[in-house]
Scaffold this motif. Structure first.
Motif: not given
Length: 161
Positions: A45-50, A107-113, A136-142
């Motif tokens: 998981t990588l994150s960044a401020p708005l 927000f953050s983005a989580t990557a997995r195979l 890989v599949h990556v998701t940015v969740p609310l």
């Protein structure tokens, strides 16, 4: 005496090293204020401020979302190759991004195979041919966990000779 979870501690050290590598080597990551906020050996998981990633509407810029997702996908593979002391160049080969909802907060983005992918097959191909591919599949969740954006990507790793 408290028990130390060595696997967790090792993963945290590797994630911190990846964060420093990204911030050092890719100027965009510094502008985005990227942080590596989670790694468990299977997902990153990588994150960044708005703030530095905002668009003209006040929500997260689509380019920042796509960049963070691509970097998370790349990073989960990089951490796996580093764990095996393999020196590889890793490239995104192709990707599909879906923007599903605006993001109005950090927000953050989580990557997995991706489903059906395995590191074992990837490393076998890398050993046999000097090249391996992984999806890989990556998701940015609310905040409620519903996906705001997704990325499905294929990465290629080439063993350095």
């Amino acid at each position: 005496m408290p028990m130390i979870d060595l696997a967790h501690a090792t993963h945290a050290v590797h994630a911190a090293a990846l964060e420093q590598e990204l911030l050092s080597d890719i100027p965009l990551t510094r502008a985005m204020a990227l942080k590596a906020t989670g790694y468990d050996g299977d997902s990153l998981t990588l994150s960044a401020p708005l703030g530095p990633n905002v668009n003209d509407k006040g929500c997260a810029f689509g380019g920042s979302l796509a960049s963070l997702m691509t970097l998370a996908g790349w990073g989960v593979i990089k951490l796996a190759t580093d764990a095996r002391a393999l020196d590889c160049d890793i490239y995104v080969q192709d990707s599909t991004v879906r923007y599903l909802a605006p993001v109005w907060e950090d927000f953050s983005a989580t990557a997995r195979l991706a489903d059906g992918e395995s590191f074992e097959a990837f490393f076998a191909a890398l050993a046999a041919r000097g090249k391996g591919r992984l999806r890989v599949h990556v998701t940015v969740p609310l905040a409620d966990g519903v996906p705001a954006a997704t990325l499905d990507a294929r990465f290629v790793a080439l063993a350095k000779r």
